[in-house]
Design an enzyme around this catalytic site. Structure first.
Site, PDB file in Angstrom:
ATOM      1  N   CYS A  74       0.853  -1.194   0.000  1.00 60.42           N
ATOM      2  CA  CYS A  74       0.000   0.000   0.000  1.00 60.42           C
ATOM      3  C   CYS A  74       0.890   1.247   0.000  1.00 60.42           C
ATOM      4  O   CYS A  74       1.997   1.239   0.528  1.00 60.42           O
ATOM      5  CB  CYS A  74      -0.909   0.010   1.230  1.00 60.42           C
ATOM      6  SG  CYS A  74      -2.057   1.424   1.237  1.00 60.42           S
TER       7      CYS A  74
ATOM      8  N   ASP B 227       0.448   3.764   1.660  1.00 58.00           N
ATOM      9  CA  ASP B 227       0.403   4.357   3.003  1.00 58.00           C
ATOM     10  C   ASP B 227       1.814   4.631   3.534  1.00 58.00           C
ATOM     11  O   ASP B 227       2.680   3.756   3.485  1.00 58.00           O
ATOM     12  CB  ASP B 227      -0.341   3.383   3.940  1.00 58.00           C
ATOM     13  CG  ASP B 227      -0.695   4.027   5.267  1.00 58.00           C
ATOM     14  OD1 ASP B 227       0.226   4.460   5.990  1.00 58.00           O
ATOM     15  OD2 ASP B 227      -1.893   4.089   5.592  1.00 58.00           O
TER      16      ASP B 227
ATOM     17  N   ARG C   9       2.982   4.724   6.332  1.00 56.81           N
ATOM     18  CA  ARG C   9       3.403   3.968   7.519  1.00 56.81           C
ATOM     19  C   ARG C   9       3.836   2.546   7.207  1.00 56.81           C
ATOM     20  O   ARG C   9       4.102   1.758   8.122  1.00 56.81           O
ATOM     21  CB  ARG C   9       2.243   3.936   8.541  1.00 56.81           C
ATOM     22  CG  ARG C   9       1.837   5.313   9.032  1.00 56.81           C
ATOM     23  CD  ARG C   9       0.471   5.283   9.696  1.00 56.81           C
ATOM     24  NE  ARG C   9      -0.593   4.919   8.738  1.00 56.81           N
ATOM     25  CZ  ARG C   9      -1.873   4.813   9.065  1.00 56.81           C
ATOM     26  NH1 ARG C   9      -2.251   5.018  10.309  1.00 56.81           N
ATOM     27  NH2 ARG C   9      -2.769   4.496   8.148  1.00 56.81           N
TER      28      ARG C   9
ATOM     29  N   HIS D 206      -2.251  -3.864   5.016  1.00 56.23           N
ATOM     30  CA  HIS D 206      -2.065  -3.461   6.415  1.00 56.23           C
ATOM     31  C   HIS D 206      -3.407  -3.161   7.065  1.00 56.23           C
ATOM     32  O   HIS D 206      -4.318  -2.641   6.409  1.00 56.23           O
ATOM     33  CB  HIS D 206      -1.139  -2.243   6.512  1.00 56.23           C
ATOM     34  CG  HIS D 206      -1.716  -0.997   5.904  1.00 56.23           C
ATOM     35  ND1 HIS D 206      -2.248   0.023   6.657  1.00 56.23           N
ATOM     36  CD2 HIS D 206      -1.871  -0.619   4.604  1.00 56.23           C
ATOM     37  CE1 HIS D 206      -2.688   0.978   5.846  1.00 56.23           C
ATOM     38  NE2 HIS D 206      -2.485   0.605   4.596  1.00 56.23           N
TER      39      HIS D 206
ATOM     40  N   CYS E 266      -6.191   0.124   6.808  1.00 59.56           N
ATOM     41  CA  CYS E 266      -5.979   0.656   5.454  1.00 59.56           C
ATOM     42  C   CYS E 266      -7.153   1.563   5.043  1.00 59.56           C
ATOM     43  O   CYS E 266      -8.306   1.121   5.016  1.00 59.56           O
ATOM     44  CB  CYS E 266      -5.834  -0.493   4.460  1.00 59.56           C
ATOM     45  SG  CYS E 266      -5.438   0.077   2.790  1.00 59.56           S
TER      46      CYS E 266
END
Ligand code: CO
Length: 217
Positions: free
Chosen positions: A43, A45, A47, A99, A102
């Site tokens: 992803c 993302d 993080r 994750h 998400c």
């Protein structure tokens, strides 16, 4: 110039200095070429950084990231990365890593109209439709979202196995293992979903491609 932006350039200089102090040949070795054993599909993302999570260094992971770690079979970007990773770099492993928490998967569970991204999110909604009996049976919202994240990764691993690129590699006997993971942003740990493919034998029959043939043959 903003402090944040300036710090990025300062950090880079500092990193080069520290890296050369511990290994004067570090960049020389990397500039000779790459032979990463792993393709990571994760992803976007902020993080979920592939190298940090897996403790790997530059040169070890070829990376493709998009919203909600999707393997969409008409996505030229993903297909190009996959083709290069499998055929040129000959990676041995591909990990699809989702994750918990998400935002893309969460959006797919809602009916909100967000904008252009709705068209991307729609692919995730398809996963919900395939698994609606199981997902609708989970009354707790958080638990349902967590399971949706897991099922989305599993479906993307299947979609990866269905690609002509991966099936061609298997059909010529190339070693290639594909896996599905979910990363927890709460404790940093990875859950291996144990959805592993090393051949197309586990695919539903209709998706299985035999040895390559010419179109008139
Ligand atoms: Co995400």
């Amino acid at each position: 110039m903003s402090d944040f932006y300036k710090k990025l350039l300062d950090n880079n200089k500092k990193w080069v200095q520290e890296t050369l102090e511990s290994d004067p040949n570090y960049f020389q070795k990397l500039s000779d070429g790459q032979k990463p054993p792993l393709l990571w599909i994760g992803c976007a993302d902020s993080r979920v950084p592939a190298n940090v999570i897996t403790g790997t260094q530059s040169g070890e992971v070829f990376v493709h990231r998009n919203i909600a770690n999707m393997v969409v079979h008409s996505d030229m970007n993903m297909l190009s990365v996959l083709d290069y990773a499998v055929n040129a770099l000959q990676v041995k492993h591909i990990i699809v890593c989702g994750h918990y928490g998400c935002g893309g998967v969460q959006a797919a569970m809602s009916n909100k109209h967000i904008g252009l991204i709705d068209n991307w999110i729609r692919h995730i909604k398809d996963v919900y439709r395939f698994h609606h009996v199981e997902l609708d049976g989970i009354s707790d919202n958080q638990e349902r979202l967590d399971r949706f994240v897991e099922l989305n990764v599993i479906e993307q691993v299947y979609d990866l196995a269905k690609t002509s690129i991966v099936q061609k590699a298997w059909s010529v006997g190339q070693e290639l293992h594909i896996h599905g993971w979910v990363y927890s942003i709460h404790d940093g740990l990875v859950k291996d979903l144990n959805v592993n493919f090393s051949s197309n034998l586990e695919l539903p029959d209709v998706y299985r491609l035999d040895k390559f043939q010419s179109i008139d043959g």
